[in-house]
Motif scaffolding. Structure first.
Motif, PDB file in Angstrom:
ATOM      1  N   CYS A   1      32.559  56.937   6.167  1.00 48.13           N
ATOM      2  CA  CYS A   1      33.444  57.338   7.264  1.00 48.13           C
ATOM      3  C   CYS A   1      34.713  56.484   7.207  1.00 48.13           C
ATOM      4  O   CYS A   1      34.641  55.271   6.962  1.00 48.13           O
ATOM      5  N   GLY A   2      35.864  57.120   7.453  1.00 48.06           N
ATOM      6  CA  GLY A   2      37.132  56.384   7.497  1.00 48.06           C
ATOM      7  C   GLY A   2      37.101  55.273   8.536  1.00 48.06           C
ATOM      8  O   GLY A   2      37.834  54.296   8.447  1.00 48.06           O
ATOM      9  N   GLY A   3      36.246  55.414   9.524  1.00 46.50           N
ATOM     10  CA  GLY A   3      36.145  54.416  10.598  1.00 46.50           C
ATOM     11  C   GLY A   3      35.044  53.385  10.360  1.00 46.50           C
ATOM     12  O   GLY A   3      34.733  52.596  11.256  1.00 46.50           O
ATOM     13  N   ASN A   4      34.453  53.398   9.147  1.00 46.65           N
ATOM     14  CA  ASN A   4      33.379  52.422   8.891  1.00 46.65           C
ATOM     15  C   ASN A   4      33.906  50.998   9.060  1.00 46.65           C
ATOM     16  O   ASN A   4      35.087  50.735   8.837  1.00 46.65           O
ATOM     17  N   SER A   5      33.014  50.100   9.449  1.00 47.13           N
ATOM     18  CA  SER A   5      33.333  48.673   9.622  1.00 47.13           C
ATOM     19  C   SER A   5      34.334  48.447  10.752  1.00 47.13           C
ATOM     20  O   SER A   5      35.066  47.462  10.750  1.00 47.13           O
ATOM     21  N   PHE A   6      34.350  49.373  11.728  1.00 46.02           N
ATOM     22  CA  PHE A   6      35.321  49.225  12.829  1.00 46.02           C
ATOM     23  C   PHE A   6      35.026  47.984  13.665  1.00 46.02           C
ATOM     24  O   PHE A   6      35.926  47.436  14.290  1.00 46.02           O
ATOM     25  N   TYR A   7      33.777  47.495  13.633  1.00 48.08           N
ATOM     26  CA  TYR A   7      33.484  46.268  14.390  1.00 48.08           C
ATOM     27  C   TYR A   7      34.194  45.053  13.788  1.00 48.08           C
ATOM     28  O   TYR A   7      34.311  44.030  14.444  1.00 48.08           O
ATOM     29  N   ASN A   8      34.633  45.162  12.526  1.00 46.14           N
ATOM     30  CA  ASN A   8      35.390  44.053  11.913  1.00 46.14           C
ATOM     31  C   ASN A   8      36.874  44.399  11.784  1.00 46.14           C
ATOM     32  O   ASN A   8      37.588  43.744  11.042  1.00 46.14           O
ATOM     33  N   SER A   9      37.320  45.438  12.498  1.00 44.22           N
ATOM     34  CA  SER A   9      38.710  45.900  12.349  1.00 44.22           C
ATOM     35  C   SER A   9      39.617  45.211  13.363  1.00 44.22           C
ATOM     36  O   SER A   9      39.187  44.324  14.105  1.00 44.22           O
TER      37      SER A   9
ATOM     38  N   CYS B   1      24.186  43.984   9.452  1.00 40.98           N
ATOM     39  CA  CYS B   1      24.971  44.631   8.392  1.00 40.98           C
ATOM     40  C   CYS B   1      25.111  46.132   8.657  1.00 40.98           C
ATOM     41  O   CYS B   1      26.211  46.678   8.613  1.00 40.98           O
ATOM     42  N   GLY B   2      23.982  46.792   8.960  1.00 39.89           N
ATOM     43  CA  GLY B   2      24.017  48.238   9.182  1.00 39.89           C
ATOM     44  C   GLY B   2      24.850  48.615  10.390  1.00 39.89           C
ATOM     45  O   GLY B   2      25.513  49.656  10.391  1.00 39.89           O
ATOM     46  N   SER B   3      24.832  47.782  11.423  1.00 37.60           N
ATOM     47  CA  SER B   3      25.587  48.175  12.616  1.00 37.60           C
ATOM     48  C   SER B   3      27.066  47.830  12.484  1.00 37.60           C
ATOM     49  O   SER B   3      27.859  48.221  13.332  1.00 37.60           O
ATOM     50  N   ILE B   4      27.444  47.130  11.416  1.00 36.29           N
ATOM     51  CA  ILE B   4      28.884  46.956  11.127  1.00 36.29           C
ATOM     52  C   ILE B   4      29.329  47.952  10.040  1.00 36.29           C
ATOM     53  O   ILE B   4      30.362  48.593  10.173  1.00 36.29           O
ATOM     54  N   HIS B   5      28.514  48.061   8.978  1.00 40.06           N
ATOM     55  CA  HIS B   5      28.978  48.798   7.792  1.00 40.06           C
ATOM     56  C   HIS B   5      28.160  50.066   7.502  1.00 40.06           C
ATOM     57  O   HIS B   5      28.318  50.664   6.440  1.00 40.06           O
ATOM     58  N   GLY B   6      27.277  50.456   8.423  1.00 41.54           N
ATOM     59  CA  GLY B   6      26.324  51.542   8.150  1.00 41.54           C
ATOM     60  C   GLY B   6      26.876  52.951   8.252  1.00 41.54           C
ATOM     61  O   GLY B   6      26.094  53.903   8.321  1.00 41.54           O
ATOM     62  N   LEU B   7      28.209  53.112   8.263  1.00 45.06           N
ATOM     63  CA  LEU B   7      28.755  54.477   8.175  1.00 45.06           C
ATOM     64  C   LEU B   7      29.077  54.770   6.706  1.00 45.06           C
ATOM     65  O   LEU B   7      30.115  55.317   6.360  1.00 45.06           O
TER      66      LEU B   7
END
Ligand SMILES: Nc1nc2c(c(=O)[nH]1)N[C@H]1C(S)=C(S)[C@@H](COP(=O)(O)O)O[C@H]1N2
Ligand SMILES: [Mo]
Length: 424
Positions: free
Chosen positions: A142-150, A161-167
């Motif tokens: 997803c283009g919005g993956n890793s949004f928690y680190n954006s 890891c999955g809840s930051i990068h799991g898209l």
């Protein structure tokens, strides 16, 4: 498996002896009595299998921001830290849906090819199944993956890891190259773009350059050997490999050949990149080179000092992975990790790195380089390019900080930025 001296076979072969479990502790656990499950017949057969009931915690994490009025808008994230290899089991593939999974009758569903073509065509599922197919392993991110680190989260928050990068998930997709269907429709000379639309109530639609459609874009019908799951677009979806997941239109119902991009609702306010100077990029298609350590990662069980097997995934929407490096000293020195299995374009690789943790505070991070020599940026390099709140296309390096008590935390490299925000 450890041998008598507690040295792993792999470690012996590679010359670095790492003793994970002393062999004597393995020997003592096997007593003279056979376990209870060897004394009664096992259960019988299942028509469709499920994972062991003891693996219930290996599940997607669901996020429904508009739960009350649009429960089908949101994400279900792949638990990357619980998985191995590169393929995502179908039941754990991430899901990003804008208004739920439509209940499509595959016998009634039709795919229309129209616009700037010589012969507009309509396909039923049974027609498509007659075409030659190909099988490719591709990731979808997803283009919005890793949004928690954006830039939407100026302070690193404590998540797995999955809840930051799991898209990001990977499947072996089988389907019909879109170019074969377009050839049959006969694309007019003036057509340079196409509009792809889904049969969901969000009617997701995106503009795709004709060049990509004639290159490696697939109309996928199968996912890891079985028909595509409803969440992934049953009975058919586009897989536009390496490009932001949003373009891989699920529940595909219509492709219209056009001169120009259509500028749909899904590609104007959304999926465009706000730059630091206030300007916005209209289209950013490829998902750039990225990697993440999936183990060890933030989680409930603290690490123990001694040998630690670091592993993770690396991928690039622009080619193959050339190299993955790991740093265990806050990015001062980098060592090349081993790459497991086949290394195919637009497919992730699994990397592995054996490390001995001395029990002191430190951090671990991975950095991937792709076949076009793009290097994954540090978060502070990535972040500074974009405006406040910007979240798309975040391929920056993930740092896991390890404290002396063995706990693992998400961390940003730009600590000054962290402090600045916490003061405000
Ligand atoms: N029709 C339709 N297609 C869609 C979407 C959608 O909501 N509707 N979501 C898009 C987004 S934003 C992404 S990231 C991918 C996710 O694919 P997946 O749910 O199979 O992981 O599908 C894309 N295709
Ligand atoms: Mo997405």
């Amino acid at each position: 498996m450890a041998n008598k001296k507690g040295i792993t076979r792999r470690a012996l072969l590679s010359g670095t002896a790492i003793s994970i479990v002393p062999a004597s502790s393995i020997a003592q656990s096997i007593g003279d009595e056979s376990p209870s499950w060897m004394k009664t017949p096992g259960s019988s057969f299942n028509e469709y299998g499920f994972p062991s009931s003891q693996e219930k915690n290996t599940k997607r994490e669901i996020f429904q921001p508009y739960e009350e009025y649009a429960p089908g808008s949101g994400v279900a994230m792949t638990p990357l830290e619980k998985l191995e290899g590169i393929i995502t089991p179908n039941g754990l593939h991430f899901e990003r849906s804008h208004n739920g999974v439509p209940n499509i009758d595959a016998r009634q569903h039709e795919l229309l090819i129209h616009g700037l073509v010589k012969n507009p065509l309509v396909f039923k599922m049974e027609d498509l199944l007659k075409y030659p197919m190909e099988t490719k392993t591709y990731f979808i991110e997803c283009g919005g993956n890793s949004f928690y680190n954006s830039n939407a989260f100026p302070i690193a928050i404590d998540r797995t890891c999955g809840s930051i990068h799991g898209l990001m998930s990977t499947s072996e997709w089988t389907g019909i190259p879109l170019k074969n269907i377009l050839r049959e429709a006969g694309v007019n000379k003036e057509a340079l773009w196409l509009l792809a639309e889904g049969a969901d109530s969000a009617a997701m639609s995106r503009s795709i350059p004709l060049e990509k459609a004639l290159d490696d874009t697939l109309i996928a019908l199968y996912q890891n050997g079985e028909r595509i799951r409803p969440e992934q677009g049953y009975p058919m979806r586009l897989v536009v490999p390496g490009w932001e997941g949003n373009i891989s239109i699920k529940w595909l119902r219509r492709i219209k050949l056009t001169k120009k991009p259509t500028y749909t609702k899904d590609e104007t306010s959304k999926y465009s990149d706000l730059l630091a100077n206030g300007k916005t990029l209209q289209f950013t298609f490829p998902m750039e080179v990225k990697s993440v350590i999936t183990q060890p990662t933030a989680g409930p069980i603290p690490l123990k000092k001694g040998p630690i097997h670091i592993t993770g995934l690396a991928w690039s929407g622009l080619g193959k992975i050339k190299k993955v490096e790991v740093s265990t000293d806050k990015g001062k020195t980098w060592k090349t990790a081993d790459i497991d299995g086949a290394n195919q374009p637009l497919s992730p690789v699994r990397f592995r790195f054996n490390w001995i943790w001395n029990g002191e505070e430190c951090s671990i991070e991975s950095r991937a380089t792709d076949s076009k020599n793009n290097i994954q940026p540090q978060r502070k390099e990535w972040s500074i390019k974009y405006g406040l709140g910007h979240l798309y296309h975040n391929n920056s390096i993930q740092i896991w900080r390890i404290t002396p008590d063995g706990k693992v935390f998400n961390e940003y490299d730009d600590l000054a930025q962290n402090e600045k925000w916490s003061e405000e």
